[in-house]
Enzyme design. Structure first.
Site, PDB file in Angstrom:
ATOM      1  N   ARG A 147     -22.686 -19.446  21.457  1.00  0.00           N
ATOM      2  CA  ARG A 147     -21.450 -19.891  22.097  1.00  0.00           C
ATOM      3  C   ARG A 147     -21.711 -20.031  23.591  1.00  0.00           C
ATOM      4  O   ARG A 147     -22.246 -19.110  24.213  1.00  0.00           O
ATOM      5  CB  ARG A 147     -20.347 -18.852  21.845  1.00  0.00           C
ATOM      6  CG  ARG A 147     -18.983 -19.323  22.253  1.00  0.00           C
ATOM      7  CD  ARG A 147     -17.944 -18.215  22.150  1.00  0.00           C
ATOM      8  NE  ARG A 147     -17.894 -17.437  23.377  1.00  0.00           N
ATOM      9  CZ  ARG A 147     -16.861 -16.660  23.725  1.00  0.00           C
ATOM     10  NH1 ARG A 147     -15.819 -16.530  22.914  1.00  0.00           N
ATOM     11  NH2 ARG A 147     -16.881 -15.984  24.851  1.00  0.00           N
ATOM     12  N   TYR A 159     -12.234 -17.076  31.735  1.00  0.00           N
ATOM     13  CA  TYR A 159     -12.433 -16.371  30.468  1.00  0.00           C
ATOM     14  C   TYR A 159     -13.899 -16.482  30.024  1.00  0.00           C
ATOM     15  O   TYR A 159     -14.501 -17.558  30.101  1.00  0.00           O
ATOM     16  CB  TYR A 159     -11.556 -16.965  29.348  1.00  0.00           C
ATOM     17  CG  TYR A 159     -12.062 -16.526  27.996  1.00  0.00           C
ATOM     18  CD1 TYR A 159     -11.806 -15.241  27.544  1.00  0.00           C
ATOM     19  CD2 TYR A 159     -12.893 -17.350  27.244  1.00  0.00           C
ATOM     20  CE1 TYR A 159     -12.344 -14.794  26.352  1.00  0.00           C
ATOM     21  CE2 TYR A 159     -13.425 -16.914  26.043  1.00  0.00           C
ATOM     22  CZ  TYR A 159     -13.154 -15.630  25.611  1.00  0.00           C
ATOM     23  OH  TYR A 159     -13.696 -15.180  24.447  1.00  0.00           O
ATOM     24  N   ASP A 211     -15.331 -21.756  23.232  1.00  0.00           N
ATOM     25  CA  ASP A 211     -14.009 -21.142  23.042  1.00  0.00           C
ATOM     26  C   ASP A 211     -13.080 -21.549  24.187  1.00  0.00           C
ATOM     27  O   ASP A 211     -13.355 -21.237  25.348  1.00  0.00           O
ATOM     28  CB  ASP A 211     -14.186 -19.613  23.015  1.00  0.00           C
ATOM     29  CG  ASP A 211     -12.943 -18.866  22.553  1.00  0.00           C
ATOM     30  OD1 ASP A 211     -11.861 -19.480  22.527  1.00  0.00           O
ATOM     31  OD2 ASP A 211     -13.064 -17.672  22.225  1.00  0.00           O
ATOM     32  N   HIS A 213      -9.944 -20.499  24.340  1.00  0.00           N
ATOM     33  CA  HIS A 213      -9.071 -19.327  24.530  1.00  0.00           C
ATOM     34  C   HIS A 213      -7.610 -19.693  24.775  1.00  0.00           C
ATOM     35  O   HIS A 213      -6.975 -19.175  25.699  1.00  0.00           O
ATOM     36  CB  HIS A 213      -9.627 -18.409  25.622  1.00  0.00           C
ATOM     37  CG  HIS A 213      -9.585 -16.962  25.229  1.00  0.00           C
ATOM     38  ND1 HIS A 213      -8.684 -16.083  25.757  1.00  0.00           N
ATOM     39  CD2 HIS A 213     -10.302 -16.259  24.345  1.00  0.00           C
ATOM     40  CE1 HIS A 213      -8.861 -14.888  25.215  1.00  0.00           C
ATOM     41  NE2 HIS A 213      -9.852 -14.968  24.345  1.00  0.00           N
ATOM     42  N   GLU A 237     -13.129 -23.783  19.724  1.00  0.00           N
ATOM     43  CA  GLU A 237     -12.269 -22.701  19.239  1.00  0.00           C
ATOM     44  C   GLU A 237     -11.022 -22.544  20.101  1.00  0.00           C
ATOM     45  O   GLU A 237     -11.088 -22.700  21.325  1.00  0.00           O
ATOM     46  CB  GLU A 237     -13.088 -21.398  19.283  1.00  0.00           C
ATOM     47  CG  GLU A 237     -12.312 -20.179  18.856  1.00  0.00           C
ATOM     48  CD  GLU A 237     -13.090 -18.892  19.099  1.00  0.00           C
ATOM     49  OE1 GLU A 237     -14.327 -18.946  19.270  1.00  0.00           O
ATOM     50  OE2 GLU A 237     -12.444 -17.826  19.121  1.00  0.00           O
ATOM     51  N   GLU A 263      -8.202 -15.987  15.427  1.00  0.00           N
ATOM     52  CA  GLU A 263      -8.581 -14.592  15.679  1.00  0.00           C
ATOM     53  C   GLU A 263      -7.365 -13.700  15.907  1.00  0.00           C
ATOM     54  O   GLU A 263      -7.456 -12.495  15.722  1.00  0.00           O
ATOM     55  CB  GLU A 263      -9.568 -14.490  16.849  1.00  0.00           C
ATOM     56  CG  GLU A 263      -8.988 -14.906  18.187  1.00  0.00           C
ATOM     57  CD  GLU A 263     -10.017 -14.890  19.312  1.00  0.00           C
ATOM     58  OE1 GLU A 263     -11.171 -15.261  19.064  1.00  0.00           O
ATOM     59  OE2 GLU A 263      -9.649 -14.499  20.426  1.00  0.00           O
ATOM     60  N   ARG A 284     -10.602 -18.080  11.738  1.00  0.00           N
ATOM     61  CA  ARG A 284     -11.280 -16.964  12.403  1.00  0.00           C
ATOM     62  C   ARG A 284     -10.701 -15.592  12.054  1.00  0.00           C
ATOM     63  O   ARG A 284     -10.946 -14.624  12.766  1.00  0.00           O
ATOM     64  CB  ARG A 284     -11.153 -17.186  13.921  1.00  0.00           C
ATOM     65  CG  ARG A 284     -11.684 -18.510  14.387  1.00  0.00           C
ATOM     66  CD  ARG A 284     -13.110 -18.430  14.806  1.00  0.00           C
ATOM     67  NE  ARG A 284     -13.250 -17.602  15.979  1.00  0.00           N
ATOM     68  CZ  ARG A 284     -14.132 -16.617  16.113  1.00  0.00           C
ATOM     69  NH1 ARG A 284     -14.950 -16.309  15.128  1.00  0.00           N
ATOM     70  NH2 ARG A 284     -14.206 -15.923  17.237  1.00  0.00           N
ATOM     71  N   GLU A 340     -19.153 -14.411  13.862  1.00  0.00           N
ATOM     72  CA  GLU A 340     -19.424 -14.044  15.254  1.00  0.00           C
ATOM     73  C   GLU A 340     -20.007 -12.630  15.289  1.00  0.00           C
ATOM     74  O   GLU A 340     -19.514 -11.722  14.608  1.00  0.00           O
ATOM     75  CB  GLU A 340     -18.109 -14.072  16.059  1.00  0.00           C
ATOM     76  CG  GLU A 340     -18.301 -13.725  17.516  1.00  0.00           C
ATOM     77  CD  GLU A 340     -17.010 -13.775  18.341  1.00  0.00           C
ATOM     78  OE1 GLU A 340     -17.084 -13.944  19.554  1.00  0.00           O
ATOM     79  OE2 GLU A 340     -15.925 -13.649  17.735  1.00  0.00           O
ATOM     80  N   TRP A 403      -3.722 -15.970  28.418  1.00  0.00           N
ATOM     81  CA  TRP A 403      -5.076 -15.541  28.799  1.00  0.00           C
ATOM     82  C   TRP A 403      -6.064 -15.981  27.736  1.00  0.00           C
ATOM     83  O   TRP A 403      -5.813 -15.924  26.579  1.00  0.00           O
ATOM     84  CB  TRP A 403      -5.138 -14.003  28.932  1.00  0.00           C
ATOM     85  CG  TRP A 403      -6.571 -13.590  29.100  1.00  0.00           C
ATOM     86  CD1 TRP A 403      -7.360 -13.833  30.197  1.00  0.00           C
ATOM     87  CD2 TRP A 403      -7.395 -12.910  28.153  1.00  0.00           C
ATOM     88  NE1 TRP A 403      -8.624 -13.348  29.975  1.00  0.00           N
ATOM     89  CE2 TRP A 403      -8.676 -12.787  28.729  1.00  0.00           C
ATOM     90  CE3 TRP A 403      -7.176 -12.407  26.866  1.00  0.00           C
ATOM     91  CZ2 TRP A 403      -9.738 -12.169  28.057  1.00  0.00           C
ATOM     92  CZ3 TRP A 403      -8.218 -11.798  26.208  1.00  0.00           C
ATOM     93  CH2 TRP A 403      -9.498 -11.676  26.804  1.00  0.00           C
TER      94      TRP A 403
HETATM   95  C1  GCO Z   1     -13.878 -14.238  20.753  1.00  0.00           C
HETATM   96  C2  GCO Z   1     -12.614 -13.768  21.383  1.00  0.00           C
HETATM   97  C3  GCO Z   1     -12.713 -12.486  22.171  1.00  0.00           C
HETATM   98  C4  GCO Z   1     -11.298 -12.019  22.558  1.00  0.00           C
HETATM   99  C5  GCO Z   1     -11.196 -10.536  22.468  1.00  0.00           C
HETATM  100  C6  GCO Z   1      -9.859  -9.980  22.907  1.00  0.00           C
HETATM  101  O1  GCO Z   1     -13.888 -15.398  20.370  1.00  0.00           O
HETATM  102  O2  GCO Z   1     -14.782 -13.436  20.607  1.00  0.00           O
HETATM  103  O3  GCO Z   1     -11.902 -14.783  21.987  1.00  0.00           O
HETATM  104  O4  GCO Z   1     -13.575 -12.591  23.258  1.00  0.00           O
HETATM  105  O5  GCO Z   1     -11.003 -12.461  23.834  1.00  0.00           O
HETATM  106  O6  GCO Z   1     -11.428 -10.166  21.151  1.00  0.00           O
HETATM  107  O7  GCO Z   1      -9.805  -8.618  22.667  1.00  0.00           O
HETATM  108 MG    MG Z   2     -12.142 -16.504  20.601  1.00  0.00          MG
END
Ligand code: GCO
Ligand code: MG
Length: 403
Positions: A147, A159, A211, A213, A237, A263, A284, A340, A403
């Site tokens: 990634r 991020y 990602d 985010h 992602e 996630e 995810r 992951e 975030w």
């Molecule tokens: C990822 C996630 C993490 C989250 C984290 C928050 O794809 O691994 O986005 O980095 O930010 O799990 O607690």
């Molecule tokens: Mg993520």
């Protein structure tokens, strides 16, 4: 096989973890992960105060019935705290069942469908050259999928990029919230240049992921996906937040870049539209945050005819117990995409003893009975819980954003 005891252990070896121990007549012990980053103690209380009193005396073999009791029998369903608590119980009960039968857990899920689980990890840096170097080092160690995240010129603290040297860890200890800044324009201009630079150096072969985010609007995400098409991403992602499931229909109309999401999802109701509309490619969801292996196996079966593949979340805030649960699941299901595996702090690995095997970009959970992970309670006691919070993000004018 009666449950005779259950205990919640909160510890902080490198970062916080909430671990559930369930003990049965005859001495078999099962482990579950109840970690919810930044809100750990709420899950610990949910388990201690509301769930454990119901578990004592129950037959540990009745996994489906226990799951239904803790989900359906509560009236107040879903949500991250509830589902992380139920997930910990469910993972621990599967660990117990497989140990009682003397088999690695994946054997109870139909056996291995593959030799190992394709895993990806993170390469982060402040520049294209830096991230290329990190990715090259990872590939030299056998990684096939990486990634890619970098800082965005013009934005502070993006991020996925460490402020300090070392592995990226989003939560920070103490009570002062770390603030990141966000503006879609510099990011949308930067991301295609980043991948153009990375592909020019690494060539077409490595599997590359990214990602977003949850920060873009659907139309911005459509633009990004389209701009990234020449660089053959395995996935983009969390381009958009997942609450607006139909937002992904918009993204889908604009790009063929594969999309991953989920996630932060907890139940099948978070992804039902996304899956049936085929507006994502990878889901995810991970066992610990989704109520355990019992519902996640049903969700995988639901996704299979729609050609949506499972790709469980595996950052450092998923403990080695939940990561092992995911690996057994990944090895067995037919529709696996990728797993992951961000790795853990050295102190974490002193508390959790794993038997994973990594070779050729793939991870195997081990053939030890159960999950194949043990938890050292004496070692855990050396690392007491420390309050920690995830960062927040603000737009350049100060508006709080995702975030
Ligand atoms: C990822 C996630 C993490 C989250 C984290 C928050 O794809 O691994 O986005 O980095 O930010 O799990 O607690
Ligand atoms: Mg993520």
């Amino acid at each position: 096989m009666k449950i005779i005891g259950a205990e919640v252990i909160v510890c902080s070896p490198g970062r916080n973890f909430v671990t559930l121990k369930i003990e049965c007549e005859g001495g078999i012990v099962g482990w579950g992960d109840a970690t919810l980053n930044g809100r750990e103690l709420s899950v610990a209380s949910y388990l201690r105060d509301h769930v454990i009193p119901l578990l004592i005396g129950r037959d540990a073999r009745k996994i489906e019935d226990t799951w239904q009791l803790l989900y359906r029998g509560v009236y107040w369903r879903r949500g991250p705290v509830t589902m992380a608590a139920i997930g910990a119980v469910d993972i621990a009960l599967w660990d117990i069942k497989a140990k009682a039968l003397g088999v690695p857990l994946y054997q109870l899920f139909g056996g291995a469908s593959r030799d190992g689980v394709l895993v990806y990890t993170h390469a982060t840096s402040t520049s294209v050259e830096g991230v290329v170097k990190v990715a090259r080092d990872l590939m030299a160690k056998g990684w096939k999928a990486v990634r890619i995240q970098t800082s965005v010129p013009g934005l502070n603290n993006t991020y996925g990029v460490s402020a300090s040297k070392g592995a990226y860890e989003p939560a920070s200890r103490g009570t002062s919230l770390v603030e990141e800044t966000w503006d879609s324009r510099p990011y949308l201009n930067w991301a295609p240049k980043l991948f153009e630079g990375v592909r020019a150096e690494l060539g077409p072969d490595p599997i590359l992921l990214h990602d977003g985010h949850h920060r873009l609007t659907p139309i911005e995400a459509g633009r990004l996906g389209k701009a990234l098409e020449p660089y053959d991403l395995f996935w983009l992602e969390d381009a958009v937040t997942g609450e607006l499931q139909s937002g992904f229909d918009v993204v889908r109309q604009h790009t063929t870049t594969p999309l991953a999401l989920g996630e932060v999802f907890n139940t099948i109701w978070d992804c039902q539209h996304l899956v049936t509309r085929q507006s994502i490619d990878y889901l995810r969801m991970t066992p610990s945050h989704s109520g355990g292996l019992t519902p996640l196996r049903k969700i995988a079966a639901f996704c299979e005819p729609y050609q949506v593949k499972m790709a469980p979340h595996g950052p450092s805030d998923i403990s080695p117990v939940a990561l092992a649960a995911a690996l057994h699941f990944d090895l067995a299901i037919h529709n696996l995409g990728i797993q992951e595996w961000m790795g853990h702090h050295d102190d974490t690995m002193k508390v959790f003893r794993t038997n994973y095997r990594f070779a050729d970009g793939m991870l195997h959970p081990s053939d030890a009975p159960g999950l194949g992970v043990t938890f050292d309670e004496a070692e855990a006691a050396k690392y007491p819980y420390q309050q920690a919070y995830l960062p927040i993000a603000r737009k350049l004018d100060g508006t709080l954003t995702d975030w």
